[in-house]
Design a protein around this motif. Sequence first.
Motif, PDB file in Angstrom:
ATOM      1  N   LYS A 137       0.867  -1.171   0.000  1.00 24.99           N
ATOM      2  CA  LYS A 137       0.000   0.000   0.000  1.00 24.99           C
ATOM      3  C   LYS A 137       0.909   1.228   0.000  1.00 24.99           C
ATOM      4  N   VAL A 138       0.671   2.140  -0.914  1.00 28.47           N
ATOM      5  CA  VAL A 138       1.500   3.339  -1.008  1.00 28.47           C
ATOM      6  C   VAL A 138       0.716   4.547  -0.522  1.00 28.47           C
ATOM      7  N   LEU A 139       1.328   5.304   0.388  1.00 29.27           N
ATOM      8  CA  LEU A 139       0.698   6.499   0.944  1.00 29.27           C
ATOM      9  C   LEU A 139       1.249   7.732   0.241  1.00 29.27           C
ATOM     10  N   ILE A 140       0.340   8.583  -0.216  1.00 28.15           N
ATOM     11  CA  ILE A 140       0.736   9.858  -0.800  1.00 28.15           C
ATOM     12  C   ILE A 140       0.903  10.849   0.339  1.00 28.15           C
ATOM     13  N   ARG A 141       2.130  11.316   0.518  1.00 27.03           N
ATOM     14  CA  ARG A 141       2.458  12.178   1.645  1.00 27.03           C
ATOM     15  C   ARG A 141       2.587  13.630   1.190  1.00 27.03           C
ATOM     16  N   GLU A 142       1.996  14.505   1.978  1.00 24.59           N
ATOM     17  CA  GLU A 142       2.164  15.939   1.763  1.00 24.59           C
ATOM     18  C   GLU A 142       2.233  16.590   3.132  1.00 24.59           C
ATOM     19  N   GLY A 143       3.460  16.754   3.628  1.00 26.92           N
ATOM     20  CA  GLY A 143       3.665  17.348   4.938  1.00 26.92           C
ATOM     21  C   GLY A 143       4.225  18.749   4.826  1.00 26.92           C
ATOM     22  N   SER A 144       4.785  19.233   5.915  1.00 29.72           N
ATOM     23  CA  SER A 144       5.373  20.575   5.907  1.00 29.72           C
ATOM     24  C   SER A 144       6.716  20.597   5.203  1.00 29.72           C
ATOM     25  N   ALA A 145       7.443  19.476   5.210  1.00 25.21           N
ATOM     26  CA  ALA A 145       8.743  19.435   4.534  1.00 25.21           C
ATOM     27  C   ALA A 145       8.700  18.499   3.335  1.00 25.21           C
ATOM     28  N   SER A 167      17.172  32.463   4.985  1.00 24.29           N
ATOM     29  CA  SER A 167      16.774  31.148   4.496  1.00 24.29           C
ATOM     30  C   SER A 167      15.699  31.264   3.416  1.00 24.29           C
ATOM     31  N   GLN A 168      15.904  30.531   2.334  1.00 23.00           N
ATOM     32  CA  GLN A 168      14.939  30.495   1.236  1.00 23.00           C
ATOM     33  C   GLN A 168      14.093  29.222   1.274  1.00 23.00           C
ATOM     34  N   LEU A 169      14.307  28.364   2.256  1.00 23.10           N
ATOM     35  CA  LEU A 169      13.561  27.105   2.342  1.00 23.10           C
ATOM     36  C   LEU A 169      12.096  27.379   2.676  1.00 23.10           C
ATOM     37  N   HIS A 170      11.217  26.549   2.144  1.00 17.43           N
ATOM     38  CA  HIS A 170       9.787  26.714   2.415  1.00 17.43           C
ATOM     39  C   HIS A 170       9.489  26.566   3.902  1.00 17.43           C
ATOM     40  N   ALA A 171      10.088  25.560   4.534  1.00 16.82           N
ATOM     41  CA  ALA A 171       9.877  25.304   5.969  1.00 16.82           C
ATOM     42  C   ALA A 171      11.233  25.007   6.594  1.00 16.82           C
ATOM     43  N   PRO A 172      12.014  26.065   6.905  1.00 15.83           N
ATOM     44  CA  PRO A 172      13.385  25.840   7.371  1.00 15.83           C
ATOM     45  C   PRO A 172      13.500  24.971   8.616  1.00 15.83           C
ATOM     46  N   GLU A 210      -7.388   1.517  -4.963  1.00 14.63           N
ATOM     47  CA  GLU A 210      -7.745   0.565  -3.916  1.00 14.63           C
ATOM     48  C   GLU A 210      -6.583   0.291  -2.958  1.00 14.63           C
ATOM     49  N   ASP A 211      -5.370   0.690  -3.364  1.00 14.22           N
ATOM     50  CA  ASP A 211      -4.175   0.371  -2.582  1.00 14.22           C
ATOM     51  C   ASP A 211      -3.387   1.620  -2.176  1.00 14.22           C
ATOM     52  N   MET A 212      -4.065   2.759  -2.123  1.00  9.60           N
ATOM     53  CA  MET A 212      -3.373   3.992  -1.760  1.00  9.60           C
ATOM     54  C   MET A 212      -4.107   4.719  -0.639  1.00  9.60           C
ATOM     55  N   MET A 213      -3.383   5.561   0.081  1.00  9.22           N
ATOM     56  CA  MET A 213      -3.951   6.370   1.160  1.00  9.22           C
ATOM     57  C   MET A 213      -3.272   7.739   1.138  1.00  9.22           C
ATOM     58  N   PHE A 214      -3.852   8.694   1.850  1.00  8.77           N
ATOM     59  CA  PHE A 214      -3.262  10.025   2.008  1.00  8.77           C
ATOM     60  C   PHE A 214      -2.687  10.158   3.415  1.00  8.77           C
ATOM     61  N   CYS A 215      -1.571  10.875   3.533  1.00  9.12           N
ATOM     62  CA  CYS A 215      -1.029  11.144   4.859  1.00  9.12           C
ATOM     63  C   CYS A 215      -0.241  12.438   4.850  1.00  9.12           C
ATOM     64  N   SER A 216       0.001  12.969   6.042  1.00  3.34           N
ATOM     65  CA  SER A 216       0.825  14.171   6.159  1.00  3.34           C
ATOM     66  C   SER A 216       2.183  13.874   6.776  1.00  3.34           C
ATOM     67  N   ASP A 217       2.309  12.795   7.534  1.00  2.88           N
ATOM     68  CA  ASP A 217       3.566  12.366   8.149  1.00  2.88           C
ATOM     69  C   ASP A 217       4.020  13.375   9.196  1.00  2.88           C
ATOM     70  N   ASP A 218       4.422  14.559   8.761  1.00  5.22           N
ATOM     71  CA  ASP A 218       4.876  15.599   9.690  1.00  5.22           C
ATOM     72  C   ASP A 218       4.251  16.928   9.281  1.00  5.22           C
ATOM     73  N   LYS A 219       3.511  17.534  10.197  1.00  6.97           N
ATOM     74  CA  LYS A 219       2.786  18.765   9.870  1.00  6.97           C
ATOM     75  C   LYS A 219       3.026  19.779  10.980  1.00  6.97           C
ATOM     76  N   HIS A 220       3.675  20.889  10.649  1.00  3.20           N
ATOM     77  CA  HIS A 220       3.927  21.924  11.648  1.00  3.20           C
ATOM     78  C   HIS A 220       2.651  22.705  11.955  1.00  3.20           C
ATOM     79  N   PRO A 221       2.581  23.375  13.110  1.00 10.32           N
ATOM     80  CA  PRO A 221       1.310  23.944  13.581  1.00 10.32           C
ATOM     81  C   PRO A 221       0.704  24.991  12.658  1.00 10.32           C
ATOM     82  N   ASP A 222       1.539  25.824  12.031  1.00 12.44           N
ATOM     83  CA  ASP A 222       0.974  26.843  11.144  1.00 12.44           C
ATOM     84  C   ASP A 222       0.319  26.213   9.924  1.00 12.44           C
TER      85      ASP A 222
END
Length: 543
Positions: A213-221, A503-508, A237-249
């Motif tokens: 099963k493959v999870l599509i991840r979209e977290g803060s980093a 810093s130019q990173l999206h989520a340093p 049928e074999d996929m899920m969504f997840c955030s893994d790591d999500k900062h408060p903002d």
Amino acid sequence: MKIIKGNIVDIPNRKIFKGEIFIEEGKISSIVEKDCEENHYILPGFVDAHIHIESSMLVPSEFAKIAVKHGTIATVSDPHEIANVLGVKGVQFMIENGKKTPFKFNFGAPSCVPATPFESAGAIIDSEDIKQLLSHPDIKYLAEMMNYPGVIYDDADVHKKIEWAKHFNKPIDGHAPGLHGDDLDKYISGGISTDHECFTYKEGLEKLQKGMKVLIREGSAAKNFDALIDLLPEYYEDMMFCSDDKHPDDLLLGNINQLVERAVAKGIDVFKVLQVACINPVKHYNLDVGLLQVGDVADCIVVEDLKAFTNLQTYINGELVSDKGKSKISTVDFEILNNFNTGKKNVSDFRFESNKSNQSKIRVIECLDGELVTNEIVENATIVNGNIVSNTNTDVLKMTVVNRYHNKKPSIAFIKNFGLKEGAIASSVGHDSHNIIAVGVSDEAICKAVNLLIENKGGICAVSDNNEKVVPLPVAGIMSDQNAETIGAQYAELDKMAKGLGSQLHAPYMSLSFMALLVIPSLKLGDKGLFDGDAFKFTSIEI
């Protein structure tokens, strides 16, 4: 008796119809197809299929208050972060705190504490501890088996943990970025059923074709939605969504609802998207979560439409927990636990003596924005009085990891793409062992930032020549004792300051936290030294 009216979204039968849902004693007693004036849509709640609650910097009870506003009713939560600080006691804290709310937290038994023997964590969870945890009904699965070399090369304790999961008939989560071919086959044959670490279409496809099963991840980093979403129409049928790591903002802005909206906007069939978001996690992990069928517990959400999925109401066990953007989950009291035992440091602790008289080549970690993986690159060292120092012109900055459990000499490395032109940033959220990690333009700035966190016994901070900001994280040094709005605002201010320093990173801070994650290739820094994640061994800075 409670009645909810509107357009009922029956995902298993791929049907939408006007009707009424009757709720008695927290369960759906009947669903009647009937015309009504209400034009909103009723569907099962969203489930975040893999998340570390700790990365929101909120305790579970505070996380729940925000999640329900976005239509998330349950999470598959790996308490790996707090376990690396406090062991089984930390896992128990998460379970008990979560139980004080109606939200459905589903915690796993952390499989890798410490994540590797190459770093210093605050605790150890061995196979006997895993046995005890998995025997508990509140533990739903064996959490991400990130020690994939241990699976492949038959580490005895790793396999004992896996066997206990099989004994208790509980799923085993995976964590194997970039693994493919025969090694992937061996990993899967061990019983590993999921992976949330795929970062290319090709990798996701191979794992799906081999039965994972493959999870599509979209977290803060880490953001893998764009790379993987085109797999969904065929493999829904074999996929899920997840955030893994999500900062408060970021959590304040949205959760799984954002991925659902983006997937539907791409023209993907709404029933396939909703099966991924609502149904598959419940089935795979055998969760006590209702799926909007007669006899189910009444876990559902009411949304304005099936495009933006703006949440109007959230119900858990028939209880209204969010209404028109306002959470009805109450704040609860809890004990603050921590494990922070290091003393303040001196500037001289951050010197790195060169073995060369003047010219030197060094290995440098190349941080990639939006990714957990890094590259290993080679740069010229900048040497001042025998000390290799940061160079803001080439953006090769000194970084450090400081053991927070014992007084030890800080480890040193160099990193590119943080972009700081002034000061330093630091965090005691340093995956996986949560030692202090810092990056700065000078040894003095790095020392100042590290000591600020030691004074607060955990947190995140930024320092410049004439300013300093810190967000204390007193709960295990990784979570706040405040609510999401407070910590979110504080974090946003700190993020702004870090970017003001260059810093130019999206989520340093999220990116910083993963620079100590040794199990993700290619080059990372732990408290014991620079680590080659491809060869799985320490390596030298100077070449």
